[in-house]
Design a protein around this motif. Sequence first.
Motif, PDB file in Angstrom:
ATOM      1  N   VAL A   9       0.795  -1.037  -0.431  1.00 20.03           N
ATOM      2  CA  VAL A   9       0.090   0.581  -0.115  1.00 20.03           C
ATOM      3  C   VAL A   9       0.599   1.325   0.375  1.00 20.03           C
ATOM      4  O   VAL A   9       2.151   1.648   0.148  1.00 20.03           O
ATOM      5  CB  VAL A   9      -1.103   0.336   1.145  1.00 20.03           C
ATOM      6  CG1 VAL A   9      -1.992  -0.947   0.817  1.00 20.03           C
ATOM      7  CG2 VAL A   9      -0.461   0.399   2.275  1.00 20.03           C
ATOM      8  N   THR A  10       0.066   2.832   0.040  1.00 20.41           N
ATOM      9  CA  THR A  10       0.913   3.248  -0.637  1.00 20.41           C
ATOM     10  C   THR A  10       1.729   3.919  -1.386  1.00 20.41           C
ATOM     11  O   THR A  10       2.354   2.677  -1.989  1.00 20.41           O
ATOM     12  CB  THR A  10       1.392   4.188   0.851  1.00 20.41           C
ATOM     13  OG1 THR A  10       2.896   3.484   0.949  1.00 20.41           O
ATOM     14  CG2 THR A  10       0.809   3.855   1.648  1.00 20.41           C
ATOM     15  N   HIS A  14       4.843   0.462   1.189  1.00 16.27           N
ATOM     16  CA  HIS A  14       3.847  -0.152   2.964  1.00 16.27           C
ATOM     17  C   HIS A  14       4.237  -2.005   2.443  1.00 16.27           C
ATOM     18  O   HIS A  14       2.774  -1.838   1.462  1.00 16.27           O
ATOM     19  CB  HIS A  14       3.209   0.454   3.452  1.00 16.27           C
ATOM     20  CG  HIS A  14       3.904   1.940   4.263  1.00 16.27           C
ATOM     21  ND1 HIS A  14       5.204   2.293   3.725  1.00 16.27           N
ATOM     22  CD2 HIS A  14       3.073   2.691   3.848  1.00 16.27           C
ATOM     23  CE1 HIS A  14       4.615   3.776   3.971  1.00 16.27           C
ATOM     24  NE2 HIS A  14       3.906   4.371   4.370  1.00 16.27           N
ATOM     25  N   GLN A  16       1.427  -3.927   3.885  1.00 17.25           N
ATOM     26  CA  GLN A  16       0.740  -4.523   4.838  1.00 17.25           C
ATOM     27  C   GLN A  16      -0.026  -6.084   5.420  1.00 17.25           C
ATOM     28  O   GLN A  16       0.491  -6.825   4.387  1.00 17.25           O
ATOM     29  CB  GLN A  16      -0.516  -4.057   4.948  1.00 17.25           C
ATOM     30  CG  GLN A  16      -1.623  -2.773   5.666  1.00 17.25           C
ATOM     31  CD  GLN A  16      -2.481  -2.320   5.521  1.00 17.25           C
ATOM     32  OE1 GLN A  16      -2.144  -0.857   5.330  1.00 17.25           O
ATOM     33  NE2 GLN A  16      -2.951  -2.723   4.703  1.00 17.25           N
ATOM     34  N   GLU A  32       6.980  -0.454   6.855  1.00 13.56           N
ATOM     35  CA  GLU A  32       7.382   0.777   6.596  1.00 13.56           C
ATOM     36  C   GLU A  32       9.138   0.605   5.883  1.00 13.56           C
ATOM     37  O   GLU A  32      10.415  -0.639   6.394  1.00 13.56           O
ATOM     38  CB  GLU A  32       7.096   1.794   6.799  1.00 13.56           C
ATOM     39  CG  GLU A  32       6.140   2.789   7.269  1.00 13.56           C
ATOM     40  CD  GLU A  32       5.912   2.198   8.310  1.00 13.56           C
ATOM     41  OE1 GLU A  32       6.357   1.700   9.227  1.00 13.56           O
ATOM     42  OE2 GLU A  32       4.705   2.234   8.778  1.00 13.56           O
ATOM     43  N   TRP A  61       9.998   8.490   0.538  1.00 10.17           N
ATOM     44  CA  TRP A  61       9.494   7.532   1.852  1.00 10.17           C
ATOM     45  C   TRP A  61      10.110   9.003   2.800  1.00 10.17           C
ATOM     46  O   TRP A  61       9.442   9.825   3.069  1.00 10.17           O
ATOM     47  CB  TRP A  61       9.670   6.721   2.663  1.00 10.17           C
ATOM     48  CG  TRP A  61       8.668   6.583   3.487  1.00 10.17           C
ATOM     49  CD1 TRP A  61      10.229   5.729   4.581  1.00 10.17           C
ATOM     50  CD2 TRP A  61       7.841   6.658   3.852  1.00 10.17           C
ATOM     51  NE1 TRP A  61       9.280   5.536   5.745  1.00 10.17           N
ATOM     52  CE2 TRP A  61       7.658   6.086   5.393  1.00 10.17           C
ATOM     53  CE3 TRP A  61       6.835   7.053   3.718  1.00 10.17           C
ATOM     54  CZ2 TRP A  61       6.688   6.369   6.116  1.00 10.17           C
ATOM     55  CZ3 TRP A  61       5.994   6.914   4.552  1.00 10.17           C
ATOM     56  CH2 TRP A  61       5.521   6.581   5.899  1.00 10.17           C
TER      57      TRP A  61
ATOM     58  N   PRO B  81      -2.793  -1.367  12.862  1.00  6.40           N
ATOM     59  CA  PRO B  81      -3.105  -2.837  12.026  1.00  6.40           C
ATOM     60  C   PRO B  81      -2.865  -1.808  10.738  1.00  6.40           C
ATOM     61  O   PRO B  81      -2.811  -3.648   9.487  1.00  6.40           O
ATOM     62  CB  PRO B  81      -4.242  -3.331  12.708  1.00  6.40           C
ATOM     63  CG  PRO B  81      -5.264  -2.335  12.827  1.00  6.40           C
ATOM     64  CD  PRO B  81      -3.948  -1.552  13.801  1.00  6.40           C
ATOM     65  N   TYR B  82      -3.125  -0.787   9.959  1.00 10.74           N
ATOM     66  CA  TYR B  82      -3.227  -0.670   8.178  1.00 10.74           C
ATOM     67  C   TYR B  82      -2.299   0.832   8.881  1.00 10.74           C
ATOM     68  O   TYR B  82      -2.153   1.554   9.331  1.00 10.74           O
ATOM     69  CB  TYR B  82      -4.188  -0.318   8.255  1.00 10.74           C
ATOM     70  CG  TYR B  82      -4.961  -1.053   8.209  1.00 10.74           C
ATOM     71  CD1 TYR B  82      -5.668  -2.298   7.006  1.00 10.74           C
ATOM     72  CD2 TYR B  82      -6.218  -2.221   8.977  1.00 10.74           C
ATOM     73  CE1 TYR B  82      -6.561  -3.529   7.179  1.00 10.74           C
ATOM     74  CE2 TYR B  82      -6.527  -3.665   9.460  1.00 10.74           C
ATOM     75  CZ  TYR B  82      -6.980  -3.962   8.452  1.00 10.74           C
ATOM     76  OH  TYR B  82      -8.001  -4.774   8.492  1.00 10.74           O
ATOM     77  N   ALA B  83      -1.540   0.554   7.649  1.00  6.87           N
ATOM     78  CA  ALA B  83      -1.205   2.429   7.013  1.00  6.87           C
ATOM     79  C   ALA B  83      -2.702   3.357   6.583  1.00  6.87           C
ATOM     80  O   ALA B  83      -3.271   3.064   6.547  1.00  6.87           O
ATOM     81  CB  ALA B  83      -0.362   2.556   6.277  1.00  6.87           C
ATOM     82  N   SER B 115       2.141   4.523  10.285  1.00 10.92           N
ATOM     83  CA  SER B 115       1.210   3.656  11.408  1.00 10.92           C
ATOM     84  C   SER B 115       1.735   3.590  12.406  1.00 10.92           C
ATOM     85  O   SER B 115       1.786   2.495  13.575  1.00 10.92           O
ATOM     86  CB  SER B 115       1.354   2.259  10.478  1.00 10.92           C
ATOM     87  OG  SER B 115       2.466   1.789  10.890  1.00 10.92           O
ATOM     88  N   ALA B 149      -4.407   3.481   3.765  1.00 11.90           N
ATOM     89  CA  ALA B 149      -4.347   3.494   2.760  1.00 11.90           C
ATOM     90  C   ALA B 149      -4.791   2.810   1.618  1.00 11.90           C
ATOM     91  O   ALA B 149      -5.498   1.420   1.843  1.00 11.90           O
ATOM     92  CB  ALA B 149      -3.172   3.543   3.047  1.00 11.90           C
TER      93      ALA B 149
END
Lengths: 75, 149
Positions: A9-10, A14, A16, A32, A61, B81-83, B115, B149
């Motif tokens: 994501v992003t 990142h 997740q 990250e 970043w 748990p998530y961005a 996060s 995100a």
Amino acid sequence: MKLDKIEVVTDYKHLQIREITDTGKYHRRVIECDKTLADDEHQEIKDKAEELWTDEVKASWATFQAEQEAQRSNT
Amino acid sequence: MSGIIGGAGSKSGVIGETELDYETGTWTPAIVGSQGSAGTWSNAGQEGDYIKIGKIVYFSMYAYVTNAGSYSGTAQINGLPYACTGFGNQVACSTSAYPFNVTTNVGATILGGQSFVRFSKGAYNETNYQWSEVVNGHSTSVAGCYHLA
């Protein structure tokens, strides 16, 4: 914990992570590109980080975070 | 609008015409400093839960620091748990207990793309709490809601 899913994501790639605990619950965390992966990290996560976390991504970043801090200090 | 979303765990369901993802689970909060290294740092009692519905997640946490270790910089809670989405979004969270020896309310925010939760003070929550202000053994409870995100 058993690795269940890796989501990217992003713009900064990142990772997740969703894992499954011994009791069958989901457990989540985010990694990250400026983080150092633990030696005992899942190999699949290590491979994904190696693939995606290029120097360009890491630089983007770092720039993003610096701009974010500057913006916050102006509030 | 009405509909059904399944029980615990990861489900999808339909409310009206909209299909929604639904997931519950845990995360591991760590109260740390933004700089330095852990050293002898430790925290205990960690509990973190989340409920995700579509692109929104509600989270809650509890933990306390037992050894400040070698961290420095700002005090924050890592491990969400998530961005969080966005660039400038500063999502306000609710603190019911915090790791500082203060009697005023402590702000807590999540920055876009991050996060972690950061603690703040001042009339406009413009100043970050520093790791040097963290007190061992102080219970910390934070809850909030943010856009993924």
